[in-house]
Design an enzyme around this catalytic site. Structure first.
Site, PDB file in Angstrom:
ATOM      1  N   TYR A 106       0.827  -1.218   0.000  1.00  0.00           N
ATOM      2  CA  TYR A 106       0.000   0.000   0.000  1.00  0.00           C
ATOM      3  C   TYR A 106       0.865   1.274   0.000  1.00  0.00           C
ATOM      4  CZ  TYR A 106      -3.706  -3.263   1.327  1.00  0.00           C
ATOM      5  OH  TYR A 106      -4.592  -4.310   1.352  1.00  0.00           O
ATOM      6  N   ASP A 168      -1.418 -11.425   8.626  1.00  0.00           N
ATOM      7  CA  ASP A 168      -0.482 -12.368   7.988  1.00  0.00           C
ATOM      8  C   ASP A 168       0.934 -12.259   8.536  1.00  0.00           C
ATOM      9  OD1 ASP A 168      -2.245 -13.498   6.221  1.00  0.00           O
ATOM     10  OD2 ASP A 168      -1.832 -12.076   4.617  1.00  0.00           O
ATOM     11  N   HIS A 405       4.402  -6.821  -4.188  1.00  0.00           N
ATOM     12  CA  HIS A 405       3.009  -6.860  -4.576  1.00  0.00           C
ATOM     13  C   HIS A 405       2.277  -5.614  -4.119  1.00  0.00           C
ATOM     14  CE1 HIS A 405       1.616  -9.258  -0.769  1.00  0.00           C
ATOM     15  NE2 HIS A 405       2.065  -8.078  -0.489  1.00  0.00           N
ATOM     16  N   TYR A 486     -11.488  -1.157  -0.290  1.00  0.00           N
ATOM     17  CA  TYR A 486     -11.493  -0.761   1.124  1.00  0.00           C
ATOM     18  C   TYR A 486     -10.212  -0.026   1.494  1.00  0.00           C
ATOM     19  CZ  TYR A 486      -8.213  -3.857   3.725  1.00  0.00           C
ATOM     20  OH  TYR A 486      -7.097  -4.445   4.274  1.00  0.00           O
ATOM     21  N   ARG A 487      -9.183  -0.123   0.640  1.00  0.00           N
ATOM     22  CA  ARG A 487      -7.864   0.394   0.985  1.00  0.00           C
ATOM     23  C   ARG A 487      -7.048   0.301  -0.290  1.00  0.00           C
ATOM     24  NH1 ARG A 487      -4.483  -3.190   5.371  1.00  0.00           N
ATOM     25  NH2 ARG A 487      -2.567  -1.973   5.475  1.00  0.00           N
TER      26      ARG A 487
HETATM   27  P1  FAD Z   1       2.386   1.942   9.043  1.00  0.00           P
HETATM   28  O1  FAD Z   1       3.113   1.755   7.751  1.00  0.00           O
HETATM   29  O2  FAD Z   1       3.152   2.483  10.155  1.00  0.00           O
HETATM   30  O3  FAD Z   1       1.115   2.856   8.807  1.00  0.00           O
HETATM   31  C1  FAD Z   1       0.113   2.542   7.901  1.00  0.00           C
HETATM   32  C2  FAD Z   1      -0.563   3.845   7.438  1.00  0.00           C
HETATM   33  O4  FAD Z   1      -1.182   4.514   8.523  1.00  0.00           O
HETATM   34  C3  FAD Z   1       0.378   4.849   6.805  1.00  0.00           C
HETATM   35  O5  FAD Z   1      -0.286   5.450   5.718  1.00  0.00           O
HETATM   36  C4  FAD Z   1       0.618   5.885   7.879  1.00  0.00           C
HETATM   37  O6  FAD Z   1       0.812   7.169   7.357  1.00  0.00           O
HETATM   38  C5  FAD Z   1      -0.649   5.829   8.720  1.00  0.00           C
HETATM   39  N1  FAD Z   1      -0.300   5.943  10.132  1.00  0.00           N
HETATM   40  C6  FAD Z   1       0.466   5.053  10.805  1.00  0.00           C
HETATM   41  N2  FAD Z   1       0.581   5.414  12.074  1.00  0.00           N
HETATM   42  C7  FAD Z   1      -0.098   6.573  12.222  1.00  0.00           C
HETATM   43  C8  FAD Z   1      -0.337   7.403  13.331  1.00  0.00           C
HETATM   44  N3  FAD Z   1       0.152   7.083  14.518  1.00  0.00           N
HETATM   45  N4  FAD Z   1      -1.090   8.504  13.159  1.00  0.00           N
HETATM   46  C9  FAD Z   1      -1.608   8.798  11.942  1.00  0.00           C
HETATM   47  N5  FAD Z   1      -1.410   8.031  10.848  1.00  0.00           N
HETATM   48  C10 FAD Z   1      -0.660   6.920  10.985  1.00  0.00           C
HETATM   49  N6  FAD Z   1      -2.341  -6.138   6.023  1.00  0.00           N
HETATM   50  C11 FAD Z   1      -3.435  -6.524   6.707  1.00  0.00           C
HETATM   51  O7  FAD Z   1      -4.188  -5.681   7.192  1.00  0.00           O
HETATM   52  N7  FAD Z   1      -3.711  -7.846   6.883  1.00  0.00           N
HETATM   53  C12 FAD Z   1      -2.917  -8.825   6.389  1.00  0.00           C
HETATM   54  O8  FAD Z   1      -3.160 -10.007   6.622  1.00  0.00           O
HETATM   55  C13 FAD Z   1      -1.772  -8.433   5.617  1.00  0.00           C
HETATM   56  N8  FAD Z   1      -0.987  -9.354   5.032  1.00  0.00           N
HETATM   57  C14 FAD Z   1       0.146  -8.974   4.371  1.00  0.00           C
HETATM   58  C15 FAD Z   1       0.947  -9.960   3.780  1.00  0.00           C
HETATM   59  C16 FAD Z   1       2.105  -9.616   3.109  1.00  0.00           C
HETATM   60  C17 FAD Z   1       2.945 -10.691   2.469  1.00  0.00           C
HETATM   61  C18 FAD Z   1       2.483  -8.251   3.044  1.00  0.00           C
HETATM   62  C19 FAD Z   1       3.763  -7.851   2.369  1.00  0.00           C
HETATM   63  C20 FAD Z   1       1.680  -7.257   3.601  1.00  0.00           C
HETATM   64  C21 FAD Z   1       0.497  -7.599   4.257  1.00  0.00           C
HETATM   65  N9  FAD Z   1      -0.367  -6.635   4.809  1.00  0.00           N
HETATM   66  C22 FAD Z   1      -1.495  -7.037   5.479  1.00  0.00           C
HETATM   67  C23 FAD Z   1      -0.115  -5.198   4.595  1.00  0.00           C
HETATM   68  C24 FAD Z   1       0.745  -4.518   5.672  1.00  0.00           C
HETATM   69  O9  FAD Z   1       1.987  -5.189   5.796  1.00  0.00           O
HETATM   70  C25 FAD Z   1       0.079  -4.436   7.048  1.00  0.00           C
HETATM   71  O10 FAD Z   1      -1.208  -3.886   6.939  1.00  0.00           O
HETATM   72  C26 FAD Z   1       0.883  -3.607   8.045  1.00  0.00           C
HETATM   73  O11 FAD Z   1       0.384  -3.816   9.339  1.00  0.00           O
HETATM   74  C27 FAD Z   1       0.834  -2.100   7.753  1.00  0.00           C
HETATM   75  O12 FAD Z   1       2.034  -1.502   8.116  1.00  0.00           O
HETATM   76  P2  FAD Z   1       2.305  -0.860   9.555  1.00  0.00           P
HETATM   77  O13 FAD Z   1       1.482  -1.591  10.518  1.00  0.00           O
HETATM   78  O14 FAD Z   1       3.775  -0.827   9.747  1.00  0.00           O
HETATM   79  O15 FAD Z   1       1.685   0.586   9.435  1.00  0.00           O
END
Ligand code: FAD
Length: 543
Positions: A106, A168, A405, A486-487
């Site tokens: 994303y 995941d 991806h 949704y995203r």
């Molecule tokens: P961050 O990258 O830190 O933040 C996500 C977003 O929220 C960013 O746009 C950021 O600007 C905003 N944000 C973060 N923190 C704040 C804050 N404190 N205040 C305001 N805005 C903020 N996702 C799923 O949901 N489910 C899955 O099962 C899943 N499977 C995956 C499988 C694979 C193989 C991969 C590569 C990815 C997968 N993902 C999945 C996507 C992703 O890895 C996760 O959603 C992950 O948790 C998002 O990154 P993060 O938690 O580090 O959030």
């Protein structure tokens, strides 16, 4: 380091020159401490899931140097976040908070506007502030990852009683994922729905607490979500209206037993009938978690790379080759992973009932853990559904060389007709562009996230361009039928936002009003979810 000495030119945000940016960033370094501000002049190295760079989107779909920050800073606490926000208003520098930055698929850690300052909240703000074991809730900071929360619960001796809903991959932020409205696998799989209470720094630097947290002395901040008057929490998810510095999360009490199973369906057409059967099982809560209905090919991508199959001239897996692999792996054209919870007598009865219902589909095979070999994904699924982190999903990141991806993630009704229509439409369009459609339906009570892993070789510019063009076509295809995502990835947020167009785009007009009121200088995450502050609107920033 001065920009002119840099090995890579520092990206400059709109309205700045290299000199003015440098003066501004030196001011920030004075405020936060020199070691907590770093210019982004480093080479753009993609790393991997365990070493996600803060310099750019490591799963880049555009040129790697397109969505890049000018610098990164590391606030220590809410007060530092307030100071940084005030600094951004003073110098008019766009800022982009991340919790951990593993938003892979994303946009990763990248900002939408080139030259923004990334606030890496997670590195220093990573405390689990409280765990209320009686009420099964916790209060966390942005840097708390699923895996660290899990380990903490084990360490304090409540890991068997209180579970974390893990997605995941457990290296993401519990807060970042919930703010993105991400999904997991237990009954608490809708992460946003299970947060409870926020602390937020507004774009002008005020600190608010939502719900009962807005009352001095209340002890119910993590117990009752609403407080009094309007409920603000919703405007802080997938938005650019505030920086969340604390979040309450519900923990799942151990339900006293679990039965994990997989059903394998022999034909692609079985999707229709299976979803029709599953709908009442979900709405009546007979199946207690967020189960998934996964294409056999998507399941096989955990065990095989694309080149293990026979491919046609476009790179699409040939049906006969898929059949052989399905037989070898003992899966199906579609596989359904689900779980029922409770003591044995209850899960036995529920499982038999579900089996009877799905067994109406000819040729359906059922498997429990004892029926499959140790490397089978069902064992990992058993971990997910009991809140135990696993890294297994990384195995699919070998599908093509330099695999990255994007997720294409439209929402579908829990209906056979909708699921079949979406799946067939996406398959046809993706194959036309030379991509295998790897889809999974994550099934909620009344609707499903239809998540397609859009795998591409990020080092191949032609393939990236083709992947982007294909997703853009899919967004349009879906919108014509009233199907929305949704995203989505940063590069597609403008397009997706435009598809939410009822009543002449009334929702975006409303979003923009809120943005202008809360963020008069337009410093916080310009462009997130397609919401642009007034200074940026109509000036060519949209993608
Ligand atoms: P961050 O990258 O830190 O933040 C996500 C977003 O929220 C960013 O746009 C950021 O600007 C905003 N944000 C973060 N923190 C704040 C804050 N404190 N205040 C305001 N805005 C903020 N996702 C799923 O949901 N489910 C899955 O099962 C899943 N499977 C995956 C499988 C694979 C193989 C991969 C590569 C990815 C997968 N993902 C999945 C996507 C992703 O890895 C996760 O959603 C992950 O948790 C998002 O990154 P993060 O938690 O580090 O959030």
């Amino acid at each position: 380091r001065l920009a002119k000495e840099s090995p890579r030119k520092i990206p400059i945000p709109p309205g700045h020159t290299a000199q003015s940016l440098e003066v501004a960033l030196r001011d920030l370094a004075e405020i936060l401490g020199q070691q907590w501000v770093k210019f982004n002049d480093v080479p753009l190295i993609d790393g991997d899931y365990h070493a996600v760079p803060l310099s750019h989107d490591s799963y880049h779909i555009l040129d790697p140097d397109d969505l890049v920050p000018s610098a990164v800073c590391w606030p220590a606490d809410t007060e530092d976040v307030v100071k940084t926000v005030k600094w951004a208003n003073k110098w008019k520098v766009p800022i982009w908070p991340i919790s951990v930055g593993r938003n892979l698929g994303y946009g990763g850690s990248a900002p939408r506007v080139r030259g923004s300052l990334v606030l890496d909240l997670g590195r220093r703000m990573d405390r689990i502030l409280s765990v209320d074991t009686e009420n099964a809730v916790c209060l966390i900071e942005p840097g708390v990852q699923y895996v660290t929360l899990y380990e903490h619960l084990q360490e304090i001796g409540v890991g068997n009683d209180l579970w974390v809903d893990v997605p995941d991959l457990p290296g993401g932020s519990v807060m970042g994922n919930a703010l993105e409205r991400g999904v997991g696998y237990t009954p608490y799989g809708d992460h946003w729905a299970h947060h409870i209470g926020l602390e937020v720094v507004t774009p002008t630097g005020e600190v608010i607490r939502t719900g009962m947290g807005s009352m001095e002395g209340s002890e119910c901040w993590q117990l009752f979500p609403y407080g009094y008057g309007p409920h603000q929490d919703g405007i802080f998810s997938q938005s650019n209206y505030g920086i969340v510095t604390k979040m309450g999360m519900e923990l799942l009490p151990n339900p006293g037993g679990v039965r994990v199973f997989m059903a394998a369906f022999p034909r692609r057409e079985d999707l229709y009938q299976a979803i029709e059967i599953i709908r009442p099982l979900m709405i009546k809560k007979i199946i207690g978690n967020v189960p998934m209905f996964r294409l056999g090919l998507q399941d096989a991508s955990l065990y095989k790379t694309r080149d293990d199959f026979e491919l046609d001239e476009r790179g699409i897996v040939k049906p006969d080759s898929l059949k052989k692999v399905i037989e070898e792996l003992k899966t199906g054209e579609w596989v359904f992973y689900a779980v029922v919870y409770g003591p044995d007598e209850i899960t036995q009865a529920k499982y038999e009932y579900v089996k009877k219902q799905l067994g109406q589909i000819n040729g359906t095979k059922f498997y429990q853990r004892e029926d499959v070999p140790p490397e089978h994904y069902l064992h990992n699924y058993a971990h997910y559904t009991t809140g135990i982190p696993t890294w297994r999903e990384l195995d699919r990141m070998k599908w093509v060389p330099n695999a990255s991806h994007m997720f294409f993630a439209p929402v579908s009704a829990n209906s056979g007709q909708d699921a079949e229509r979406q799946s067939n439409m996406c398959k046809k369009r993706m194959e036309e562009y030379g991509f295998n459609c790897l889809d999974t339906f994550f099934i909620g009570t009344r609707a499903m996230h239809h998540v397609i892993s859009f795998m591409y070789n990020r080092k191949d510019a032609e393939e990236r361009t083709r992947a982007l063009a294909c997703i853009r076509a899919l967004i349009d295809d879906c919108a014509k039928l009233g199907i929305g995502e949704y995203r989505t990835h940063l590069a597609l947020q403008d397009q997706v936002a435009k598809t939410y167009n009822w009543n002449d785009g009334a929702i975006m007009k409303f979003n923009e009003k809120i943005k202008d009121a809360l963020d008069p200088n337009g410093i916080l995450q310009p462009g997130r979810s397609g919401i642009w502050p007034k200074e940026y609107r109509g000036k060519g920033f949209e993608l």
